[in-house]
Design a protein around this motif. Structure first.
Motif, PDB file in Angstrom:
ATOM      1  N   ILE A 175      -2.754   2.045   4.775  1.00 41.98           N
ATOM      2  CA  ILE A 175      -2.713   2.650   3.445  1.00 41.98           C
ATOM      3  C   ILE A 175      -1.271   2.689   2.928  1.00 41.98           C
ATOM      4  O   ILE A 175      -1.008   2.410   1.755  1.00 41.98           O
ATOM      5  CB  ILE A 175      -3.308   4.076   3.480  1.00 41.98           C
ATOM      6  CG1 ILE A 175      -4.819   4.013   3.768  1.00 41.98           C
ATOM      7  CG2 ILE A 175      -3.067   4.802   2.161  1.00 41.98           C
ATOM      8  CD1 ILE A 175      -5.472   5.371   3.966  1.00 41.98           C
ATOM      9  N   ARG A 176      -0.343   3.026   3.824  1.00 38.40           N
ATOM     10  CA  ARG A 176       1.067   3.099   3.442  1.00 38.40           C
ATOM     11  C   ARG A 176       1.562   1.734   2.931  1.00 38.40           C
ATOM     12  O   ARG A 176       2.306   1.656   1.946  1.00 38.40           O
ATOM     13  CB  ARG A 176       1.915   3.563   4.625  1.00 38.40           C
ATOM     14  CG  ARG A 176       3.399   3.739   4.292  1.00 38.40           C
ATOM     15  CD  ARG A 176       4.204   4.164   5.498  1.00 38.40           C
ATOM     16  NE  ARG A 176       3.885   5.513   5.907  1.00 38.40           N
ATOM     17  CZ  ARG A 176       3.214   5.832   7.015  1.00 38.40           C
ATOM     18  NH1 ARG A 176       2.786   4.859   7.822  1.00 38.40           N
ATOM     19  NH2 ARG A 176       2.966   7.079   7.327  1.00 38.40           N
ATOM     20  N   THR A 179      -0.079   1.025  -0.606  1.00 41.40           N
ATOM     21  CA  THR A 179       0.196   1.953  -1.707  1.00 41.40           C
ATOM     22  C   THR A 179       1.115   1.376  -2.784  1.00 41.40           C
ATOM     23  O   THR A 179       0.812   1.484  -3.978  1.00 41.40           O
ATOM     24  CB  THR A 179       0.771   3.275  -1.152  1.00 41.40           C
ATOM     25  OG1 THR A 179      -0.231   3.910  -0.347  1.00 41.40           O
ATOM     26  CG2 THR A 179       1.175   4.211  -2.285  1.00 41.40           C
ATOM     27  N   THR A 218      -1.050   8.089  -9.063  1.00 41.28           N
ATOM     28  CA  THR A 218      -1.787   7.265  -8.105  1.00 41.28           C
ATOM     29  C   THR A 218      -0.976   6.989  -6.842  1.00 41.28           C
ATOM     30  O   THR A 218      -1.460   6.309  -5.938  1.00 41.28           O
ATOM     31  CB  THR A 218      -2.189   5.915  -8.746  1.00 41.28           C
ATOM     32  OG1 THR A 218      -1.000   5.182  -9.055  1.00 41.28           O
ATOM     33  CG2 THR A 218      -3.015   6.144  -9.996  1.00 41.28           C
ATOM     34  N   ASP A 219       0.239   7.520  -6.795  1.00 39.64           N
ATOM     35  CA  ASP A 219       1.114   7.311  -5.628  1.00 39.64           C
ATOM     36  C   ASP A 219       0.791   8.367  -4.572  1.00 39.64           C
ATOM     37  O   ASP A 219       0.895   9.570  -4.822  1.00 39.64           O
ATOM     38  CB  ASP A 219       2.572   7.418  -6.058  1.00 39.64           C
ATOM     39  CG  ASP A 219       3.525   6.998  -4.931  1.00 39.64           C
ATOM     40  OD1 ASP A 219       3.039   6.761  -3.811  1.00 39.64           O
ATOM     41  OD2 ASP A 219       4.735   6.924  -5.192  1.00 39.64           O
ATOM     42  N   VAL A 220       0.382   7.925  -3.400  1.00 45.08           N
ATOM     43  CA  VAL A 220      -0.026   8.853  -2.334  1.00 45.08           C
ATOM     44  C   VAL A 220       1.010   8.890  -1.198  1.00 45.08           C
ATOM     45  O   VAL A 220       0.686   9.294  -0.080  1.00 45.08           O
ATOM     46  CB  VAL A 220      -1.410   8.471  -1.779  1.00 45.08           C
ATOM     47  CG1 VAL A 220      -2.492   8.673  -2.834  1.00 45.08           C
ATOM     48  CG2 VAL A 220      -1.419   7.036  -1.261  1.00 45.08           C
ATOM     49  N   THR A 221       2.229   8.498  -1.496  1.00 46.11           N
ATOM     50  CA  THR A 221       3.259   8.434  -0.454  1.00 46.11           C
ATOM     51  C   THR A 221       3.480   9.797   0.196  1.00 46.11           C
ATOM     52  O   THR A 221       3.572   9.903   1.429  1.00 46.11           O
ATOM     53  CB  THR A 221       4.586   7.912  -1.046  1.00 46.11           C
ATOM     54  OG1 THR A 221       4.356   6.631  -1.627  1.00 46.11           O
ATOM     55  CG2 THR A 221       5.635   7.797   0.047  1.00 46.11           C
ATOM     56  N   ILE A 264      -5.674  12.008  -1.018  1.00 47.05           N
ATOM     57  CA  ILE A 264      -5.495  10.547  -1.061  1.00 47.05           C
ATOM     58  C   ILE A 264      -6.729   9.896  -1.680  1.00 47.05           C
ATOM     59  O   ILE A 264      -6.617   8.996  -2.522  1.00 47.05           O
ATOM     60  CB  ILE A 264      -5.239   9.990   0.358  1.00 47.05           C
ATOM     61  CG1 ILE A 264      -3.879  10.460   0.883  1.00 47.05           C
ATOM     62  CG2 ILE A 264      -5.300   8.464   0.357  1.00 47.05           C
ATOM     63  CD1 ILE A 264      -3.620  10.129   2.343  1.00 47.05           C
ATOM     64  N   ALA A 268      -5.916   7.699  -5.027  1.00 49.30           N
ATOM     65  CA  ALA A 268      -5.797   6.241  -4.851  1.00 49.30           C
ATOM     66  C   ALA A 268      -7.053   5.545  -5.364  1.00 49.30           C
ATOM     67  O   ALA A 268      -8.073   5.489  -4.679  1.00 49.30           O
ATOM     68  CB  ALA A 268      -5.579   5.920  -3.375  1.00 49.30           C
ATOM     69  N   ILE A 273      -8.395   1.130  -0.080  1.00 51.34           N
ATOM     70  CA  ILE A 273      -7.922   2.429   0.425  1.00 51.34           C
ATOM     71  C   ILE A 273      -9.087   3.408   0.559  1.00 51.34           C
ATOM     72  O   ILE A 273      -9.162   4.168   1.526  1.00 51.34           O
ATOM     73  CB  ILE A 273      -6.831   3.003  -0.504  1.00 51.34           C
ATOM     74  CG1 ILE A 273      -5.553   2.176  -0.376  1.00 51.34           C
ATOM     75  CG2 ILE A 273      -6.545   4.467  -0.163  1.00 51.34           C
ATOM     76  CD1 ILE A 273      -4.399   2.655  -1.246  1.00 51.34           C
TER      77      ILE A 273
END
Length: 295
Positions: A175-176, A179, A218-221, A264, A268, A273
């Motif tokens: 996922i990382r 992203t 939408t950024d799940v960092t 997440i 996302a 994802i």
């Protein structure tokens, strides 16, 4: 290494000396707190508080059922007691009947023995301190046996959980990596949509700002970072040093990991994802079930 103990187990001991012969069995199952329930011979009821404390000193969580029985063939000591006053009343009444009605026969032992409540069984008071000394030894052995089985079960749980955490870590890594691409795709889609919607040429700087805000959603960092941190703490508890129970801490971390995964999933907007999140949720649910049985 941290000793992970399951809350499911069985322990037993048999003890014998001049004070008697006893079998002590303990069965434990999952429970939020420590709940000790004891079944023992009625003659030993006075020792129940000491028995409970001894079990509580050796365990910290779980429903513990303790069964204490005297060995087969052994019963509480007793003696026969004669109610001489009642016997005297019986003899007087029988002799009076014989004389009044001129009845044949003698008032003898066989006749008295057939009458109720002349000879009774009376329990002899036991030396409770001697009995407790014996039972304390047996309880200690049964608790040790129970703890050994719980540790063996805990090792199996720990291995299973560690394997599932590794699987989750691999999914999170995937996922990382994806992203940044998802964020860029979202930015491109939003730019195209806004350009179509706006009838006149928008301010480029304002448009860029709005797109950046929408893309950030939408950024799940951050969620991925926190999820990885919780997973690392979880593994540290499994592999750390110490003998304190860790079940409640692990349960808390699983809840926190679940929250991050849900965030997440909501942010996302990506099929790949989403599929990975579903797999992570399934693994977390299996871990949660295992953690519920850890002391």
């Amino acid at each position: 290494m941290t000793v992970i103990r399951s809350m499911t187990g069985y322990g037993r001991s048999d003890v014998r000396d001049a004070a008697g012969s006893f079998t002590i069995e303990m069965r434990s199952v999952n429970n939020r707190y420590l709940d000790v329930q004891i079944k023992l011979p009625r003659s030993l009821n006075a020792l129940e508080p000491r028995i409970k404390k001894s079990v509580q000193d050796g365990l910290s969580r779980g429903r513990i059922d303790v069964f204490i029985t005297r060995s087969s063939g052994e019963s509480t000591p007793f003696r026969f007691a004669v109610d001489f006053e009642r016997a005297e009343q019986y003899i007087g009444a029988l002799r009076e009947l014989k004389a009044r009605f001129s009845l044949p026969g003698e008032v003898d032992l066989s006749l008295l023995n057939a009458l109720p409540d002349i000879i009774g069984r009376e329990e002899v008071t036991e030396d409770m301190e001697s009995v407790w000394t014996l039972l304390a030894t047996g309880i200690g052995q049964a608790v040790a046996s129970l703890r050994t089985m719980r540790e063996q079960e805990g090792e199996a749980l720990s291995r299973d959980i560690a394997g599932r955490l590794r699987s989750i870590d691999e999914l999170v890594s995937a996922i990382r990596k994806r992203t940044p691409l998802v964020v860029e795709q979202s930015r491109a889609r939003m730019t195209e949509a806004l350009e179509r919607m706006l009838k006149e040429q928008p301010d480029p700087s304002r448009l860029a700002q709005e797109i950046a805000i929408l893309a950030e959603r939408t950024d799940v960092t951050e969620e991925i970072t926190r999820l990885g941190s919780h997973g690392g703490q979880f593994l540290a508890l499994l592999r750390g040093t110490g003998s304190e129970p860790v079940g409640r801490k692990l349960d808390f971390l699983i809840q926190e990991m679940g929250r991050e995964v849900n965030t997440i999933a909501s942010k996302a907007l990506d099929a790949e994802i989403s599929l990975q999140v579903v797999t992570i949720k399934a693994e977390l649910e299996k871990i949660r079930e295992q953690v519920q049985n850890i002391e």
